[in-house]
Design a protein around this motif. Structure first.
Motif, mmCIF file in Angstrom:
data_model
loop_
_atom_site.group_PDB
_atom_site.id
_atom_site.type_symbol
_atom_site.label_atom_id
_atom_site.label_comp_id
_atom_site.label_asym_id
_atom_site.label_seq_id
_atom_site.Cartn_x
_atom_site.Cartn_y
_atom_site.Cartn_z
ATOM 1 N N LEU A 99 3.396 11.577 9.186
ATOM 2 C CA LEU A 99 4.709 10.927 9.065
ATOM 3 C C LEU A 99 4.584 9.486 9.522
ATOM 4 O O LEU A 99 4.183 9.226 10.667
ATOM 5 C CB LEU A 99 5.745 11.660 9.924
ATOM 6 C CG LEU A 99 5.937 13.156 9.638
ATOM 7 C CD1 LEU A 99 6.831 13.782 10.708
ATOM 8 C CD2 LEU A 99 6.538 13.352 8.253
ATOM 9 N N ARG A 100 4.907 8.550 8.643
ATOM 10 C CA ARG A 100 4.804 7.139 8.985
ATOM 11 C C ARG A 100 6.128 6.439 8.732
ATOM 12 O O ARG A 100 6.678 6.517 7.633
ATOM 13 C CB ARG A 100 3.727 6.457 8.147
ATOM 14 C CG ARG A 100 2.301 6.908 8.446
ATOM 15 C CD ARG A 100 1.323 6.220 7.511
ATOM 16 N NE ARG A 100 -0.074 6.438 7.885
ATOM 17 C CZ ARG A 100 -0.798 7.464 7.445
ATOM 18 N NH1 ARG A 100 -0.272 8.351 6.596
ATOM 19 N NH2 ARG A 100 -2.050 7.601 7.828
ATOM 20 N N VAL A 101 6.639 5.752 9.753
ATOM 21 C CA VAL A 101 7.788 4.874 9.534
ATOM 22 C C VAL A 101 7.248 3.580 8.946
ATOM 23 O O VAL A 101 6.284 3.006 9.458
ATOM 24 C CB VAL A 101 8.555 4.578 10.841
ATOM 25 C CG1 VAL A 101 9.849 3.822 10.526
ATOM 26 C CG2 VAL A 101 8.871 5.866 11.581
ATOM 27 N N ALA A 102 7.882 3.149 7.861
ATOM 28 C CA ALA A 102 7.346 2.010 7.110
ATOM 29 C C ALA A 102 8.235 0.784 7.218
ATOM 30 O O ALA A 102 9.436 0.884 7.451
ATOM 31 C CB ALA A 102 7.172 2.406 5.637
ATOM 32 N N GLY A 103 7.593 -0.374 7.049
ATOM 33 C CA GLY A 103 8.306 -1.610 6.754
ATOM 34 C C GLY A 103 9.080 -2.254 7.875
ATOM 35 O O GLY A 103 8.595 -2.421 9.002
ATOM 36 N N GLY A 104 10.343 -2.601 7.568
ATOM 37 C CA GLY A 104 11.137 -3.456 8.443
ATOM 38 C C GLY A 104 11.409 -2.888 9.816
ATOM 39 O O GLY A 104 11.500 -3.637 10.791
ATOM 40 N N SER A 210 4.284 -4.696 6.003
ATOM 41 C CA SER A 210 3.295 -3.690 5.571
ATOM 42 C C SER A 210 2.835 -2.785 6.702
ATOM 43 O O SER A 210 1.974 -1.933 6.500
ATOM 44 C CB SER A 210 2.071 -4.387 4.958
ATOM 45 O OG SER A 210 1.353 -5.087 5.962
ATOM 46 N N LEU A 211 3.403 -2.955 7.886
ATOM 47 C CA LEU A 211 2.970 -2.177 9.048
ATOM 48 C C LEU A 211 3.588 -0.776 9.024
ATOM 49 O O LEU A 211 4.709 -0.584 8.548
ATOM 50 C CB LEU A 211 3.382 -2.890 10.340
ATOM 51 C CG LEU A 211 2.785 -4.290 10.545
ATOM 52 C CD1 LEU A 211 3.506 -5.013 11.669
ATOM 53 C CD2 LEU A 211 1.287 -4.188 10.840
ATOM 54 N N LYS A 218 1.618 8.266 17.273
ATOM 55 C CA LYS A 218 2.410 7.338 18.094
ATOM 56 C C LYS A 218 1.748 5.965 18.183
ATOM 57 O O LYS A 218 1.634 5.368 19.254
ATOM 58 C CB LYS A 218 2.650 7.906 19.490
ATOM 59 C CG LYS A 218 3.469 9.199 19.504
ATOM 60 C CD LYS A 218 3.705 9.683 20.923
ATOM 61 C CE LYS A 218 4.617 10.906 20.924
ATOM 62 N NZ LYS A 218 4.023 12.067 20.229
ATOM 63 N N SER A 219 1.289 5.468 17.059
ATOM 64 C CA SER A 219 0.620 4.159 17.046
ATOM 65 C C SER A 219 1.040 3.359 15.825
ATOM 66 O O SER A 219 1.464 3.918 14.813
ATOM 67 C CB SER A 219 -0.906 4.341 17.030
ATOM 68 O OG SER A 219 -1.309 4.988 15.834
ATOM 69 N N VAL A 220 0.906 2.051 15.940
ATOM 70 C CA VAL A 220 1.151 1.169 14.805
ATOM 71 C C VAL A 220 -0.138 1.023 14.012
ATOM 72 O O VAL A 220 -1.210 0.801 14.586
ATOM 73 C CB VAL A 220 1.645 -0.217 15.277
ATOM 74 C CG1 VAL A 220 1.659 -1.209 14.120
ATOM 75 C CG2 VAL A 220 3.030 -0.097 15.886
ATOM 76 N N GLU A 221 -0.030 1.157 12.702
ATOM 77 C CA GLU A 221 -1.185 1.034 11.825
ATOM 78 C C GLU A 221 -1.051 -0.233 10.992
ATOM 79 O O GLU A 221 -0.061 -0.425 10.297
ATOM 80 C CB GLU A 221 -1.289 2.252 10.908
ATOM 81 C CG GLU A 221 -1.507 3.552 11.652
ATOM 82 C CD GLU A 221 -1.471 4.771 10.739
ATOM 83 O OE1 GLU A 221 -2.043 5.805 11.115
ATOM 84 O OE2 GLU A 221 -0.853 4.687 9.654
ATOM 85 N N ASP A 222 -2.049 -1.082 11.090
ATOM 86 C CA ASP A 222 -2.094 -2.330 10.330
ATOM 87 C C ASP A 222 -3.191 -2.197 9.286
ATOM 88 O O ASP A 222 -4.321 -2.655 9.483
ATOM 89 C CB ASP A 222 -2.356 -3.501 11.267
ATOM 90 C CG ASP A 222 -2.369 -4.846 10.548
ATOM 91 O OD1 ASP A 222 -2.776 -5.831 11.172
ATOM 92 O OD2 ASP A 222 -1.967 -4.896 9.363
ATOM 93 N N LEU A 223 -2.873 -1.558 8.181
ATOM 94 C CA LEU A 223 -3.895 -1.195 7.203
ATOM 95 C C LEU A 223 -4.296 -2.345 6.303
ATOM 96 O O LEU A 223 -5.311 -2.264 5.608
ATOM 97 C CB LEU A 223 -3.409 -0.001 6.384
ATOM 98 C CG LEU A 223 -3.085 1.245 7.223
ATOM 99 C CD1 LEU A 223 -2.605 2.380 6.342
ATOM 100 C CD2 LEU A 223 -4.298 1.686 8.036
ATOM 101 N N THR A 224 -3.533 -3.431 6.276
ATOM 102 C CA THR A 224 -3.965 -4.628 5.549
ATOM 103 C C THR A 224 -4.879 -5.481 6.408
ATOM 104 O O THR A 224 -5.550 -6.386 5.901
ATOM 105 C CB THR A 224 -2.759 -5.486 5.126
ATOM 106 O OG1 THR A 224 -2.149 -6.058 6.291
ATOM 107 C CG2 THR A 224 -1.736 -4.665 4.358
ATOM 108 N N GLY A 225 -4.876 -5.212 7.709
ATOM 109 C CA GLY A 225 -5.681 -6.008 8.633
ATOM 110 C C GLY A 225 -5.073 -7.362 8.944
ATOM 111 O O GLY A 225 -5.684 -8.167 9.660
#
Length: 593
Positions: A99-104, A210-211, A218-225
């Protein structure tokens, strides 16, 4: 079985629970990482960025400001409760769903801002299927099941994949698949496929949007780097090359501008170059519906920094694309109208902040202060073109402002009518300002008000004239007065002096003085004044059996008489009408002999 409801588009239905101001103590939040490994947070970043300076529309200022970007996402009690339930659903059914919360929401949380706009991306099932599982779990737990709203694909509204929505603990949550998008040439409608988290991140409009916040880890994923770094820098950029991103969906140009203005972030140089590209501008004007363009502009005008946004639109050469003018104008449009319009908006913004919110207090029967501010800013923006017209299909002369609002932006027809009426009233206020300040045009105004049946006493000319203006513009009279002070006196190129502190002070003093005079004349709310006599009663006094232009003229005189005699009674009014009619007849007889 789930309850299937058809809900309106997002934003039109939203039950929000306010964020608690005082939260109970909780363990330190997890640190944001690009790897998905949770760590405890320890501090904040302090990142200096180039802030926008709104001096004569300089879209890239030299002033520095500090933006604090949090190292972690701190959840409210409501969010912790919601996310815990969703994880319980995953575990109960053995779904294995990430489950990922996306965007804004992620962006705003990292900026320390509250957000109730929770969009959850799913990696292995549809939003509707997951919502059905949530209801199954609620039933198992003896809790109330909620209706599931399904928002169908709607490319015109930038909805390219079906979204499911349901209410969880008082907050609307959207659920959608992770997806990838491929655009065909000459279309902004992509081919949508189920994708990976990285593919979903890369297809986003901006790196700061894009985060992901992975609820499972329970972490933020920055997949674009680049999302976290650009957020720290205060930089607006695209995950993929800007030009191809904008050609895929040109509406992203306006979204980039809107977010740059909202956060006072800097537009990346390659993004600005792409936004200014002639092909991108052409695609923006041809591929994107006017409703979508108008919606983005309306969001900018209603946001915290509308001047910044409009300066970007102007500086990127997008003004005449966004605010498309009709053909065959009278007088013709000038190349500098983009600069004139934005300069007037900036002056209005500065003047409004100097005067205060009282400019937008239109009374209980008028629109809200926020709505009055929005329409005031549109009125200021288009003040330089208020006297420009075009001929419509019926050869009718129509204000260009009305065309821009109705057709270029596809806003409400009532918005166009209100803005045009504000411009008309502002011209009349210019006469009133001169009258109140110097009496220079007293005789001219008196001649306009008087006729053979009614002569306004000299000491009441100001009250009658001001009252007539207010009865036309009603609750927007302060806005119309504001616009009038913005452009009065209009000598030569007035925009050259707009924004100078001495001019700003003079405008403020003039506005406050005229507003005080109108209040002292007891005219605020005068548009609610009811005529002492209706048309039928006037016909009785005039002893005529039918209405027509004669009765209409007497109704206009009656309003003037009431403004000049605010304590006058019906009997006194009828007596005045009889005497005036008799006197007019005698004068006509004398003239004939």
């Amino acid at each position: 079985m789930s309850l299937r409801l058809l809900l309106p588009p997002r934003g039109s239905l939203r039950l929000l629970s306010p964020l608690r101001r005082h939260q109970t103590p909780r363990p330190p939040p997890f640190r944001t990482t690009a790897t998905g490994v949770p760590q405890r947070a320890s501090s904040f970043f302090s990142i200096p960025i180039r802030a926008f300076t709104s001096i004569s529309g300089m879209a890239a200022g030299t002033q520095q400001q500090t933006v604090e970007v949090r190292e972690s996402v701190e959840l409210t009690e409501e969010e912790e409760r919601i996310f815990a339930k969703l994880l319980d659903v995953v575990r109960h059914f053995g779904l294995g769903t990430q489950l990922r919360v996306a965007g804004g929401w992620v962006r705003d949380k990292l900026l320390g801002k509250g957000s109730a706009d929770i969009d959850i991306a799913l990696d292995n099932m549809t939003g509707q299927n997951f919502c059905e599982r949530v209801n199954e779990y609620s039933k198992f737990m003896g809790e109330e099941q909620k209706g599931i709203g399904v928002i169908q694909c709607n490319p015109d509204q930038s909805k390219h994949l079906e979204t499911a929505r349901m209410l969880i603990y008082g907050i609307w949550i959207d659920f959608v698949n992770l997806r990838s998008e491929k655009y065909a040439e000459n279309s902004r409608i992509p081919t949508v496929e189920i994708g990976t988290a990285k593919e979903d991140a890369l297809r986003r409009d901006l790196t700061i949007n894009s985060l992901f916040f992975n609820i499972n880890t329970k972490s933020v994923e920055d997949l674009t780097g680049r999302g976290l770094e650009d957020l720290k820098k205060g930089l607006i950029d695209t995950p993929l090359p800007a030009k191809s991103t904008f050609l895929d969906d040109p509406l992203r140009v306006l979204r980039a501008i809107r977010f740059a203005a909202r956060f006072s972030f800097t537009l990346a140089e390659d993004l600005k170059e792409a936004a200014s590209d002639e092909k991108v501008k052409s695609e923006l004007g041809s591929k994107i519906s006017r409703e979508r363009i108008g919606h983005e502009v309306d969001l900018m005008m209603s946001d915290k920094h509308p001047v910044n946004a409009l300066c970007h639109i102007r500086d990127l050469g997008l003004f005449y694309v966004v605010f498309a003018f009709p053909e065959k104008l009278e007088p013709p449009a000038l190349d500098k109208h983009d600069w004139l319009c934005v300069s007037h908006l900036e002056a209005a913004w500065n003047l409004a902040h100097s005067i205060g919110r009282s400019v937008f207090s239109g009374g209980s029967d008028s629109k809200s202060q926020d709505e009055q501010q929005r329409l005031c800013l549109y009125s200021a923006l288009f003040t330089p073109v208020r006297n420009m017209f075009y001929m419509d299909k019926k050869s009718k002369k129509v204000p260009v402002v009305s065309y821009i609002i109705r057709y270029s932006l596809k806003l409400k027809a009532s918005d166009a009518d209100t803005i045009v009426n504000i411009h008309v009233a502002s011209e009349k206020f210019a006469e009133l300002i001169l009258l109140l300040e110097s009496n220079e045009n007293l005789e001219t105004v008196k001649e306009k008000l008087d006729d053979e049946y009614l002569e306004i006493p000299t000491d009441l000319v100001k009250r009658v004239f001001a009252g007539l203006i207010l009865r036309e513009i009603k609750g927007f009279w302060r806005v119309a007065l504001f616009i009038s002070t913005l452009v009065y006196p209009e000598v030569g190129n007035a925009s050259d002096s707009l924004g100078k502190q001495d001019e700003l002070d003079k405008m403020k003093e003039r506005y406050i003085s005229v507003e005080r005079s109108i209040t002292e004349l007891d005219l605020d709310g005068v548009w609610k004044m009811k005529p002492l006599l209706d048309g039928k009663a006037i016909m009785g006094v005039m002893q005529v059996k039918s209405g027509g232009p004669l009765i209409g003229k007497w109704q206009q005189r009656l309003v003037k008489w009431q403004l000049a005699h605010p304590q006058g009674t019906m009997e006194e009014c009828m007596e005045w009408m009889k005497q005036s009619e008799q006197q007019s007849k005698r004068q006509k007889i004398e003239c004939s002999t």
